[in-house]
Design an enzyme around this catalytic site. Structure first.
Site, PDB file in Angstrom:
ATOM      1  N   TYR A 131      -1.700  -0.730  10.161  1.00 18.59           N
ATOM      2  CA  TYR A 131      -1.440  -1.019   8.843  1.00 18.59           C
ATOM      3  C   TYR A 131      -0.641  -0.643   8.020  1.00 18.59           C
ATOM      4  O   TYR A 131       0.130  -1.006   7.162  1.00 18.59           O
ATOM      5  CB  TYR A 131      -3.013  -0.501   8.267  1.00 18.59           C
ATOM      6  CG  TYR A 131      -3.233  -0.913   7.001  1.00 18.59           C
ATOM      7  CD1 TYR A 131      -3.512  -2.073   6.635  1.00 18.59           C
ATOM      8  CD2 TYR A 131      -2.720   0.232   5.974  1.00 18.59           C
ATOM      9  CE1 TYR A 131      -3.566  -2.205   5.051  1.00 18.59           C
ATOM     10  CE2 TYR A 131      -3.167   0.110   4.559  1.00 18.59           C
ATOM     11  CZ  TYR A 131      -3.629  -1.383   4.020  1.00 18.59           C
ATOM     12  OH  TYR A 131      -3.697  -1.684   2.784  1.00 18.59           O
ATOM     13  N   SER A 148       0.996  -1.183   0.085  1.00 19.82           N
ATOM     14  CA  SER A 148       0.067   0.003  -0.100  1.00 19.82           C
ATOM     15  C   SER A 148       0.812   1.260  -0.091  1.00 19.82           C
ATOM     16  O   SER A 148       2.166   1.311   0.274  1.00 19.82           O
ATOM     17  CB  SER A 148      -0.879   0.069   1.227  1.00 19.82           C
ATOM     18  OG  SER A 148      -1.548   1.146   1.518  1.00 19.82           O
TER      19      SER A 148
END
Length: 266
Positions: A163, A150
């Site tokens: 995350y 990501s």
């Protein structure tokens, strides 16, 4: 598209980017092992969409945070086709949490997110590597692994601190595996930015999701919000085409990581 005879595993492929990757591979003639944890109905739909392309598919329920399940997914793929050419480590999880709310993140949150997002890709890659190594040594057929990271792992922002940390660690894992898996397999990473998915909509809520989507469309240099299909294009580049590339990251975010820098008039 003629059948290629090649086989790929796509983890977390019931919906979103994973489903798009599975269908894109099928369009290229690859047989696909589709994986899900809970989304059985959606996984069935992806399975039918893949089969409709004229290739073979299997559907395997497995939790990518569990070593035994990772081994099961690899074993069932081998049982069906006796080969594994590609792996897309797409399965992931998060906790949607304001990064400024440090008390809103628990050690248990870190443990769960890191286990699925980092340990999972490691365990899954470890499960398929012996087969890829054998295929290289016996047939000079090199495997390919693509991790789905990501922009959060590059910029340090995202749905939560755990995350972002997990995706940064996944990027490092890519470098490590690329070194140790060569020459038998290439290992690369795609780092998506905003993706228009049900998963993100459900996590953020409709109002925040629409605000972020609008912001992306107004501020990204390419003036668009990414789709699962666009992200799958990048995955296919690494998985099926980039025969001389390993240990690399590709940011796919419509240029949003450039938006804070001076730019020419447009």
């Amino acid at each position: 598209m003629a059948k290629s005879g090649k086989v790929a595993i796509v983890t977390g492929s019931a919906t979103g980017l994973g489903a798009s990757c599975a269908i894109d591979l099928a369009e290229r003639g690859w047989n696909v092992a589709i994986n899900y944890t809970k989304s059985k109905k959606e996984a069935d739909e992806t399975y039918e969409a893949v089969k409709a392309k004229g290739v073979e598919a299997i559907l395997v329920q497995a939790d990518m945070g569990q070593d035994a399940d990772c081994k099961k997914l690899a074993a069932e793929t081998l049982k069906k086709w006796d080969r594994i050419d590609g792996l897309v480590n797409n399965a992931g999880t998060t906790k949607f949490q304001n990064q400024g709310d440090l008390d809103g993140v628990t050690p248990e949150d870190f443990d769960r997110i890191l286990r699925v997002n980092v340990t999972g890709p490691y365990m899954m890659s470890r499960a398929v590597f012996p087969t890829m190594k054998k295929q290289w040594e016996e047939k000079q057929e090199r495997g390919s692994i693509v991790n789905i990271s990501s922009i959060a792992g590059v910029m340090g922002v995202g749905s939560s601190i755990p995350y972002a940390c997990s995706k940064g660690a996944l990027n490092t894992l890519t470098l490590t595996l690329a070194r140790w898996f060569s020459p038998s397999a290439r290992v690369n990473t795609v780092c998506p930015g905003f993706i228009q998915t049900r998963w993100l909509l459900g996590g953020m809520g409709e109002e925040n999701y629409n605000k972020l989507k609008q912001s992306q469309e107004q501020t990204a240099p390419l003036r668009q919000a990414g789709t699962p299909e666009q992200m799958a294009e990048a995955v296919m580049f690494f998985l099926t085409s980039a025969s001389n590339i390993t240990g690399e990251f590709l940011i796919v975010d419509a240029g949003i990581h450039l938006a804070s820098l001076p730019m020419k008039a447009r």
